[in-house]
Motif scaffolding. Structure first.
Motif, PDB file in Angstrom:
ATOM      1  N   GLY A   1      23.312  51.403  42.835  1.00 31.35           N
ATOM      2  CA  GLY A   1      24.012  50.421  43.646  1.00 31.35           C
ATOM      3  C   GLY A   1      23.260  49.113  43.829  1.00 31.35           C
ATOM      4  N   GLU A   2      22.063  49.012  43.274  1.00 29.93           N
ATOM      5  CA  GLU A   2      21.296  47.766  43.367  1.00 29.93           C
ATOM      6  C   GLU A   2      21.987  46.628  42.625  1.00 29.93           C
ATOM      7  OE1 GLU A   2      16.839  47.477  42.955  1.00 29.93           O
ATOM      8  OE2 GLU A   2      17.146  49.616  42.537  1.00 29.93           O
ATOM      9  N   LEU A   3      22.609  46.952  41.515  1.00 34.89           N
ATOM     10  CA  LEU A   3      23.352  45.972  40.726  1.00 34.89           C
ATOM     11  C   LEU A   3      24.818  46.379  40.699  1.00 34.89           C
ATOM     12  CD1 LEU A   3      21.100  45.333  37.593  1.00 34.89           C
ATOM     13  CD2 LEU A   3      21.640  43.715  39.400  1.00 34.89           C
ATOM     14  N   ASP A   4      25.693  45.388  40.865  1.00 33.39           N
ATOM     15  CA  ASP A   4      27.125  45.636  40.812  1.00 33.39           C
ATOM     16  C   ASP A   4      27.736  44.721  39.761  1.00 33.39           C
ATOM     17  OD1 ASP A   4      29.804  46.093  41.162  1.00 33.39           O
ATOM     18  OD2 ASP A   4      29.879  45.350  43.226  1.00 33.39           O
ATOM     19  N   PRO A   5      28.074  45.252  38.603  1.00 36.06           N
ATOM     20  CA  PRO A   5      28.648  44.428  37.532  1.00 36.06           C
ATOM     21  C   PRO A   5      29.956  43.753  37.926  1.00 36.06           C
ATOM     22  CG  PRO A   5      28.098  46.609  36.714  1.00 36.06           C
ATOM     23  CD  PRO A   5      27.929  46.636  38.197  1.00 36.06           C
ATOM     24  N   GLU A   6      30.617  44.258  38.954  1.00 40.47           N
ATOM     25  CA  GLU A   6      31.882  43.673  39.399  1.00 40.47           C
ATOM     26  C   GLU A   6      31.651  42.421  40.248  1.00 40.47           C
ATOM     27  OE1 GLU A   6      34.777  44.698  38.411  1.00 40.47           O
ATOM     28  OE2 GLU A   6      34.166  46.569  37.471  1.00 40.47           O
ATOM     29  N   ARG A   7      30.432  42.242  40.767  1.00 40.03           N
ATOM     30  CA  ARG A   7      30.139  41.113  41.648  1.00 40.03           C
ATOM     31  C   ARG A   7      29.682  39.917  40.834  1.00 40.03           C
ATOM     32  NH1 ARG A   7      25.906  38.896  43.790  1.00 40.03           N
ATOM     33  NH2 ARG A   7      24.415  40.474  43.167  1.00 40.03           N
TER      34      ARG A   7
ATOM     35  N   SER B   1      25.828  38.715  39.772  1.00 38.64           N
ATOM     36  CA  SER B   1      24.928  39.870  39.753  1.00 38.64           C
ATOM     37  C   SER B   1      23.949  39.794  38.582  1.00 38.64           C
ATOM     38  CB  SER B   1      25.714  41.177  39.670  1.00 38.64           C
ATOM     39  OG  SER B   1      26.349  41.299  38.410  1.00 38.64           O
ATOM     40  N   GLY B   2      24.265  38.938  37.619  1.00 39.36           N
ATOM     41  CA  GLY B   2      23.399  38.808  36.448  1.00 39.36           C
ATOM     42  C   GLY B   2      23.831  39.667  35.289  1.00 39.36           C
ATOM     43  N   ILE B   3      24.783  40.560  35.520  1.00 39.02           N
ATOM     44  CA  ILE B   3      25.297  41.407  34.445  1.00 39.02           C
ATOM     45  C   ILE B   3      26.813  41.426  34.528  1.00 39.02           C
ATOM     46  CG2 ILE B   3      23.270  42.896  34.258  1.00 39.02           C
ATOM     47  CD1 ILE B   3      24.836  44.972  35.871  1.00 39.02           C
ATOM     48  N   GLN B   4      27.427  41.763  33.449  1.00 44.68           N
ATOM     49  CA  GLN B   4      28.872  41.922  33.461  1.00 44.68           C
ATOM     50  C   GLN B   4      29.270  42.870  32.350  1.00 44.68           C
ATOM     51  OE1 GLN B   4      29.797  37.769  32.776  1.00 44.68           O
ATOM     52  NE2 GLN B   4      30.660  38.296  30.792  1.00 44.68           N
ATOM     53  N   TYR B   5      30.423  43.467  32.553  1.00 45.24           N
ATOM     54  CA  TYR B   5      30.977  44.317  31.513  1.00 45.24           C
ATOM     55  C   TYR B   5      31.514  43.436  30.405  1.00 45.24           C
ATOM     56  CZ  TYR B   5      31.013  48.160  34.914  1.00 45.24           C
ATOM     57  OH  TYR B   5      30.666  49.108  35.813  1.00 45.24           O
TER      58      TYR B   5
ATOM     59  N   ASP C   1      34.767  42.871  27.578  1.00 44.53           N
ATOM     60  CA  ASP C   1      36.172  42.529  27.729  1.00 44.53           C
ATOM     61  C   ASP C   1      36.858  43.477  28.722  1.00 44.53           C
ATOM     62  OD1 ASP C   1      38.859  41.939  27.420  1.00 44.53           O
ATOM     63  OD2 ASP C   1      38.849  42.143  25.241  1.00 44.53           O
ATOM     64  N   ALA C   2      37.601  42.905  29.668  1.00 47.34           N
ATOM     65  CA  ALA C   2      38.277  43.699  30.702  1.00 47.34           C
ATOM     66  C   ALA C   2      39.201  44.752  30.105  1.00 47.34           C
ATOM     67  CB  ALA C   2      39.041  42.790  31.653  1.00 47.34           C
ATOM     68  N   ALA C   3      39.904  44.418  29.021  1.00 49.16           N
ATOM     69  CA  ALA C   3      40.817  45.378  28.389  1.00 49.16           C
ATOM     70  C   ALA C   3      40.040  46.574  27.851  1.00 49.16           C
ATOM     71  CB  ALA C   3      41.605  44.703  27.270  1.00 49.16           C
ATOM     72  N   LEU C   4      38.896  46.319  27.260  1.00 49.91           N
ATOM     73  CA  LEU C   4      38.076  47.420  26.747  1.00 49.91           C
ATOM     74  C   LEU C   4      37.487  48.240  27.886  1.00 49.91           C
ATOM     75  CD1 LEU C   4      36.195  45.586  23.855  1.00 49.91           C
ATOM     76  CD2 LEU C   4      38.092  47.206  23.666  1.00 49.91           C
ATOM     77  N   ARG C   5      37.135  47.579  28.976  1.00 51.38           N
ATOM     78  CA  ARG C   5      36.562  48.264  30.133  1.00 51.38           C
ATOM     79  C   ARG C   5      37.545  49.287  30.668  1.00 51.38           C
ATOM     80  NH1 ARG C   5      34.657  43.932  33.337  1.00 51.38           N
ATOM     81  NH2 ARG C   5      36.779  43.636  33.995  1.00 51.38           N
ATOM     82  N   GLN C   6      38.838  48.942  30.702  1.00 57.45           N
ATOM     83  CA  GLN C   6      39.844  49.876  31.196  1.00 57.45           C
ATOM     84  C   GLN C   6      39.977  51.076  30.272  1.00 57.45           C
ATOM     85  OE1 GLN C   6      43.293  47.419  31.673  1.00 57.45           O
ATOM     86  NE2 GLN C   6      42.552  46.529  33.579  1.00 57.45           N
ATOM     87  N   LEU C   7      39.804  50.858  28.979  1.00 59.73           N
ATOM     88  CA  LEU C   7      39.887  51.967  28.036  1.00 59.73           C
ATOM     89  C   LEU C   7      38.716  52.918  28.189  1.00 59.73           C
ATOM     90  CD1 LEU C   7      40.970  50.069  24.794  1.00 59.73           C
ATOM     91  CD2 LEU C   7      42.377  51.586  26.223  1.00 59.73           C
ATOM     92  N   ARG C   8      37.532  52.379  28.516  1.00 60.59           N
ATOM     93  CA  ARG C   8      36.323  53.191  28.606  1.00 60.59           C
ATOM     94  C   ARG C   8      36.175  53.911  29.934  1.00 60.59           C
ATOM     95  NH1 ARG C   8      32.687  48.534  27.035  1.00 60.59           N
ATOM     96  NH2 ARG C   8      33.439  48.105  24.968  1.00 60.59           N
TER      97      ARG C   8
END
Length: 119
Positions: free
Chosen positions: A82-88, A91-95, A97-104
């Motif tokens: 919980g130290e890093l939240d890719p949704e925020r 945060s310095g990180i991100q997932y 493509d959103a479409a691919l994220r939903q598939l995974r």
């Protein structure tokens, strides 16, 4: 290490995120006789500045992949804790493509009484 150059951890953390994962890679490990910085000096510097540290050699490939693996593992641990939240944002990180994220991502539990379409 042939030479020892690094931006201030404060600069990196101010520009990115306080929880950023930084790894100090001492390159040219294969040229041990030409060292300017001892392993102990570099290791101590990394520890004092909360950096990961590995000595690498681009020539031989030693620890090059390991640097990426350790860095990725540390990021994953921070996400899981919980130290890093890719949704925020910021945060310095991100997932990816959103479409691919939903598939995974694992499917959310279906509310009772509804059926998932089998088409």
């Amino acid at each position: 290490l042939i030479s020892f150059h690094i931006y201030s951890k404060l600069d990196a953390r101010m520009l990115a995120s306080q929880n950023i994962v930084i790894i100090l890679c001492g390159n040219k490990k294969d040229l041990d006789a030409d060292r300017e910085v001892t392993f102990l000096e570099a290791s101590r510097f990394a520890q004092e500045n909360e950096l990961m540290f590995l000595e690498t050699s681009a020539l031989t490939g030693e620890n090059v992949e390991e640097a990426f693996v350790q860095c990725a593992r540390k990021i994953l641990n921070k996400i899981e804790s919980g130290e890093l939240d890719p949704e925020r944002m910021g945060s310095g990180i991100q997932y990816g493509d959103a479409a691919l994220r939903q598939l995974r991502s694992p499917r959310r539990a279906q509310p009772q009484g509804t059926q998932e379409c089998g088409c």
